[in-house]
Design an enzyme around this catalytic site. Structure first.
Site, PDB file in Angstrom:
ATOM      1  N   GLU A   1     -14.766  36.179  42.436  1.00  0.00           N
ATOM      2  CA  GLU A   1     -16.210  35.938  42.319  1.00  0.00           C
ATOM      3  C   GLU A   1     -17.083  36.931  43.085  1.00  0.00           C
ATOM      4  OE1 GLU A   1     -16.870  31.815  43.266  1.00  0.00           O
ATOM      5  OE2 GLU A   1     -16.524  31.281  41.189  1.00  0.00           O
TER       6      GLU A   1
ATOM      7  N   GLU B   1     -11.444  29.672  36.051  1.00  0.00           N
ATOM      8  CA  GLU B   1     -11.772  28.401  36.702  1.00  0.00           C
ATOM      9  C   GLU B   1     -12.779  27.650  35.845  1.00  0.00           C
ATOM     10  OE1 GLU B   1     -13.061  28.474  40.855  1.00  0.00           O
ATOM     11  OE2 GLU B   1     -11.807  30.239  41.194  1.00  0.00           O
TER      12      GLU B   1
HETATM   13  C1  GAL Z   1     -15.260  28.698  42.722  1.00  0.00           C
HETATM   14  C2  GAL Z   1     -14.282  29.295  43.726  1.00  0.00           C
HETATM   15  C3  GAL Z   1     -13.219  28.324  44.156  1.00  0.00           C
HETATM   16  C4  GAL Z   1     -13.807  26.984  44.419  1.00  0.00           C
HETATM   17  C5  GAL Z   1     -14.493  26.525  43.192  1.00  0.00           C
HETATM   18  C6  GAL Z   1     -15.022  25.137  43.268  1.00  0.00           C
HETATM   19  O1  GAL Z   1     -16.481  29.305  42.810  1.00  0.00           O
HETATM   20  O2  GAL Z   1     -13.683  30.424  43.187  1.00  0.00           O
HETATM   21  O3  GAL Z   1     -12.561  28.808  45.277  1.00  0.00           O
HETATM   22  O4  GAL Z   1     -14.692  27.085  45.474  1.00  0.00           O
HETATM   23  O5  GAL Z   1     -15.571  27.391  42.931  1.00  0.00           O
HETATM   24  O6  GAL Z   1     -15.497  24.743  42.035  1.00  0.00           O
END
Ligand code: GAL
Length: 810
Positions: free
Chosen positions: A390, A462
């Site tokens: 990110e 994710e």
């Molecule tokens: C993303 C991040 C993860 C976790 C996740 C929670 O932005 O890469 O490590 O924090 O959000 O939804």
């Protein structure tokens, strides 16, 4: 002579503080005896501050030398130390490693010359060093401390095999190209005549067969050949091979010039294309979860069996085919098990949103180098993550990370996790965290909205996570909504041909910093709890595979759990063909997958929206149409309240009243009889999951009359070999039908007897009807027993047997 690789994990001495004088000292009385993997600090389950583990500590162990190793070279290899390790031998500095997620070796040869014993000291700095990834800004996970993976003592000849790199590709005719790069530790002297012999076998076979012999004329030499009749490594049948490499000096055996090494690998091709991911030329939709490498109490420090267990849970309990090792390279034990199970792995460089200055970036490149060199023979790894998770675009940096990855491994594609749309793409795969789903929108955004690089493969790294944190002890509607959010993303994933795969956030809850989570230092983003107990959403993943019959009914069927006594939506999360519902042994209806809302999921959930069936017709004498309307009215009345029924339902009520000659009181009586189930007999619901015409699982819902504790132990036999062993015990409170009791929060006492130790506290309370703990061996053999006591429930006894087969140590 062959090199020796000796586990070196028992009998270290540890002190939570460090000052320079300790370098010159031997082991002092105030040091604590510990085994590796070791956490620098046992932590509470929650509500603690990361400063608890952020300090400099000191580890010591004595190395005893004997004649057999004179003239040989001695190394110590550390699989993982969080985060900066400085190693000393008899007070002399021998090496430093910065970076907590990759292994490193230090050479002790010179320091050992002429000595009988050498005191090894490792100074471990577990603070957040700003010039080192992932540090420099906030991080949504704890980074822990200690020598948290295993250590090896390696004894080698003056020259030895430094590395063996195996590359493969498969052909349609069951043959494959095998290419082997052997790196020798020194330049090859032209006066000597070295040969390399290669032997191959399948992991399950006994004997090797010779496949090639060639002269080794350079430090890095290559051999390639077509091997016929191979079995490819894939997710259903992960066939592994062993390659034995024997290097010998032909002219002068006296010189002792020989070495031998065995590498495990698989024959497979893996490629992300714009229309999908192809494993051995077959398209596979990647369905995975993100995994942190953390555990309650001990942070990162868990030995082999617990690392393996996570891979087994992913494959066999959650039914997924892939995992992302967010946000750093993880244990060899975990990756080895992924190789064995056929789990696809996306592994990435350490980091979280922040990119630091030059020194930081050099460290990040070192991390990539070590990640790839240490892991590139694993067939499970299908993608290298070479962007800081990110982070913003930084072309100069990302050109370098990609070039380095290609230089070290030209067989694998690169990805890089971003959360920005239309970002610059130096990787092969556009890898994106899609948090667009909010419960009303569609599960995943369209690829074309995220990137204009339509020809590049696209992967969702994710989704969900912080969009809907859910605790195992949250109320029923929240747990259902959490599950539905995971259904929504899966539906999108299966629908969109150009989304090659998805890794949902995340496998289990994890401890985190104050800036994240629910204020108790836990991020409740998992589909499982920290102890790997499943939440409802876990069944959503399990139900998409056919690994075992899944049928999770989303409600306990207690209307009092819901506002206004409105039961709301009830679903069967299942991989069955249909679900037959019975109430008080009376067949109500057979329900089928909801292909309307979820047309693309392999196994859509089944909505169960009728608990009355034909009773109004058969038992109350209603006409068919009135009965159907009455059922709807009875279902909807609590949703709106009788006084606020929408006009549609008022008219419906009026029609039924006239047709069936009913008064309002009759309506209430029907409600109490069929919806509240008040008074009279016990109400029993039975849900039979049907597959190919057979009942594969039955779920019962009746008032709870009995509470028991149920334990899932990952194995009762503990074995000390390379290091101590740990077993996981997952505990849940269940009713007389085996249903988890979501609001059972009672206290349990854990008594341990015999040659094992409890990790964590001995008094715990269940949360959401579940909890867990770990037990570990302590160097003694024999039988052990764990007893769980809670008021009002039968005591549970768990037997363990400990065997000690410690491998040779110095
Ligand atoms: C993303 C991040 C993860 C976790 C996740 C929670 O932005 O890469 O490590 O924090 O959000 O939804």
């Amino acid at each position: 002579m062959m090199k020796q690789r000796i586990p070196w994990n028992y009998g270290w001495f540890y002190q939570k503080t460090f000052d320079k004088e300790m370098l010159q000292q031997s082991i002092t009385n105030d040091m604590e005896k510990v085994d590796l993997p070791h956490t620098n600090q046992i932590l509470p389950y929650h509500y603690f501050d990361e400063s608890l583990y952020q300090f400099v500590s000191c580890y010591k162990k004595v190395l005893h030398l004997n004649q057999s190793i004179t003239n040989r070279r001695i190394f110590l290899t550390f699989d993982g130390v969080a985060h900066i390790a400085s190693v000393y031998a008899n007070g002399k500095f021998v090496g430093k490693h910065e970076g907590g997620y990759t292994g490193f070796s230090v050479e002790l040869t010179d320091a050992c010359k002429g000595e009988d014993t050498v005191v090894i000291t490792v100074v471990v700095d577990s603070r957040e060093e700003k010039s080192l990834p992932p540090f420099g800004n906030v991080v949504d996970y704890l980074t822990y401390g200690g020598i948290y993976r295993e250590v090896w003592l390696e004894i080698r000849d003056q020259e030895y095999i430094e590395d063996v790199r195996v590359k493969t590709s498969t052909n349609e005719d069951h043959s494959a190209l095998l290419s082997v790069d052997v790196t020798w530790s020194a330049e090859i002297d032209s006066n000597h005549n070295w040969t390399v012999q290669l032997f191959l076998k399948k992991e399950k076979e006994k004997d090797y067969r010779a496949i090639g012999k060639y002269d080794m004329s350079a430090k890095i030499s290559n051999y390639s050949a077509t091997i016929s009749n191979i079995e490819a490594w894939d997710i259903e049948n992960p066939v592994l091979y062993h390659l034995k490499v024997v290097v010998m000096e032909q002219k002068d055996f006296e010189y002792g010039g020989s070495d031998e090494t065995i590498v495990r690998f698989g024959f497979r091709t893996a490629e992300f294309r714009k229309d999908g991911f192809y494993l051995n030329e077959k398209k596979v939709k990647i369905v995975g979860l993100n995994r942190h490498q953390s555990y309650p109490y001990v942070g990162y420090a868990m030995p082999k069996r617990m690392q393996q267990l996570d891979a087994e849970i992913l494959k066999n309990e959650l039914g997924v085919n892939a995992v992302r090792t967010s946000h750093y390279p993880q244990s060899q034990h975990f990756l080895n098990r992924c190789d064995e199970l056929g789990l696809l792995v996306f592994t990435e460089m350490p980091g979280w949103q922040h990119i630091g200055e030059e020194v930081w970036q050099e460290h990040a490149l070192d991390n990539i180098r070590e990640m790839i060199l240490q892991n590139r023979n694993h067939p499970c790894i299908i993608l290298w993550g070479v962007r800081i998770n990110e982070s913003p675009d930084l072309d100069s940096f990302y050109k370098r990370t990609n070039a380095l990855a290609k230089e070290l491994d030209d067989t694998r594609q690169t990805g890089g996790v971003r959360c920005i749309k239309k970002s610059h793409l130096f990787e092969d795969v556009y890898t994106y965290n899609d948090f667009s789903h909010n419960g009303t929108t569609k599960g995943l955004d369209d690829k074309k909205h995220v990137t204009s690089k339509t020809n590049a493969p696209y992967l969702v790294s994710e989704c969900n996570g912080h969009m809907y944190p859910t605790k195992i002890f949250d109320h029923e509607e929240k747990r259902l909504e959490h599950a539905k959010r995971h259904m929504a993303v899966l539906e999108s994933l299966y629908k969109e041909e150009d989304i090659t795969g998805m890794f949902s956030w995340c496998m289990f809850d994890y401890n985190t910093h104050k800036d994240f989570g629910s204020g108790d230092r836990i991020c409740y983003h998992g589909v499982m709890s920290m102890f790997r107990n499943p939440k409802l959403a876990a069944s959503v993943y399990a139900s998409q595979s056919d690994c075992y019959p899944v049928c999770d009914i989303t409600s306990t069927m207690d209307i009092g759990e819901h506002p206004g006594a409105y039961l709301g939506e009830v679903m069967a999360i299942t991989n069955a063909d249909s679900v037959r519902c019975y109430k008080n042994d009376r067949f109500i209806k057979e329900f089928y997958p909801d292909t309307k809302q979820y047309p693309h999921m392999p196994h859509p959930p089944i909505i169960i929206d009728d608990f009355i069936g034909d009773a109004l017709v058969k038992e109350e004498g209603f006409r068919k149409k009135s009965a159907e309307q009455m059922k709807e009215l009875l279902r909807m009345a609590p949703k709106y309240g009788v006084d606020h029924l929408p006009m549609k339902y008022l008219l419906m009520a009026l029609r039924i009243a006239i047709k069936e000659r009913l008064h309002l009181q009759d309506g209430f009586a029907l409600f109490n009889k069929y919806m509240n189930n008040w008074g009279g007999e016990v109400t029993t619901y039975r849900f039979d999951a049907i597959k190919n015409g057979e009942v594969v699982k039955s779920v019962y819902r009746t008032p709870v009359t009995e509470v028991q504790l149920h334990v899932t132990v990952d194995g009762n036999d503990l074995l000390e070999e390379e290091t101590y062993d740990v077993a996981s015990v997952r505990v849940k409170a269940i009713d007389q039908h085996g249903n988890q009791l979501p609001y059972y929060q009672e206290a349990i006492t854990i008594d341990v007897e015999g040659p094992i130790e409890l990790i964590g506290p001995s008094h715990i309370s269940l949360k959401g009807g579940a909890f867990g703990f770990y037990v570990r061996t302590k160097g003694q053999e024999g039988n052990a027993t764990v007893r769980l006591h809670a008021d009002g429930v039968p005591t549970v006894m768990i037997p363990f047997h400990v065997q000690i087969k410690r491998l040779e140590e110095r």
